[in-house]
Design a protein around this motif. Structure first.
Motif: not given
Length: 257
Positions: A1-15
């Protein structure tokens, strides 16, 4: 894993997200990242001793998120080395327990370096207990309190991050307080992972970062590490949380990601 965040549309949800030690350093950087990956209806509760610094961070986040509706950012100016500080933080979290969340995320980041001295100098019980109150006891009491406020159940993702260190696993001469606390926290959260499979637990060692603690280490010991920006380490942790494919109870190091 690199130091750049994934851009896959994932979220932490309603958190419901709680970050301790959020006023500066790694906690501050993580709060900036987390706020961008929360769905509407989420709550971000920032905890640290300094009210003015937390207020400044809250206003900074609100400005950067301008236009995003229904995201609550609040803070608890609390000294977690005290019973009152832990209770105040838990009570603030409990006030949000009637909201509808699909994820609870607790990041236990608050910690201190403590005295770097030879083993035989620690003869005063109060001196040792004072250090352990913030770095071990409060972590257990806070995590237990938040678990009671948001009982793990079907349909609710529960994540706990323990900000660890290589010194949780490796002994360092004259670092008895720090090593002891980090090792105790590591085992504490391994117990939680073994006891409650509905809670996903991660101990994350963020590596040497450009923080006030590292400046203290250099001043006190003369040891000079290659320091990384807090945001770089926070980005790696966020990638792990967004992917959510780590084994519960595991220890991950900045240099492994």
């Amino acid at each position: 894993m690199s130091g750049v965040l994934h851009t896959s549309g994932k979220t932490l949800g309603r958190c419901m997200c709680i970050i301790t030690g959020a006023s500066k350093g790694f906690g501050h950087a993580l709060a900036q990242l987390v706020s961008s990956y929360l769905k509407p209806g989420s709550v971000l509760l920032l905890d640290a001793r300094s009210g003015p610094l937390l207020l400044e961070l809250k206003e900074e986040l609100q400005q950067s998120l301008k236009g995003r509706q229904n995201l609550t950012i609040d803070f608890a100016a609390a000294d977690l080395s005290t019973k009152e500080g832990v209770e105040d933080t838990v009570n603030m979290a409990r006030q949000m327990s009637l909201k509808e969340f699909d994820h609870v995320l607790l990041v236990n980041n608050a910690a201190s370096l403590g005295d770097i001295s030879s083993f035989e100098r620690f003869t005063e019980l109060n001196r040792v207990n004072s250090y352990l109150a913030l770095n071990v006891s409060s972590v257990l009491a806070l995590t237990a309190g938040v678990l009671q406020a948001f009982p793990p159940q079907a349909g609710l993702r529960w994540s706990v991050v323990n900000c660890s260190s290589m010194f949780a696993l490796q002994a360092m001469p004259s670092w008895v307080l720090y090593c002891t606390a980090k090792a105790a926290r590591e085992m504490m959260f391994r117990v939680l992972a073994a006891e409650n499979p509905k809670v996903k637990v991660l101990s994350y060692s963020p590596g040497p970062m450009d923080t006030e603690m590292q400046k203290d280490i250099q001043r006190l010991t003369g040891i000079h590490y290659h320091l990384h920006p807090c945001m770089e380490s926070a980005t790696k942790l966020m990638g792990v949380l967004l992917d959510n494919d780590f084994a519960t109870g595991s220890h991950l190091d900045f240099f492994e990601l």
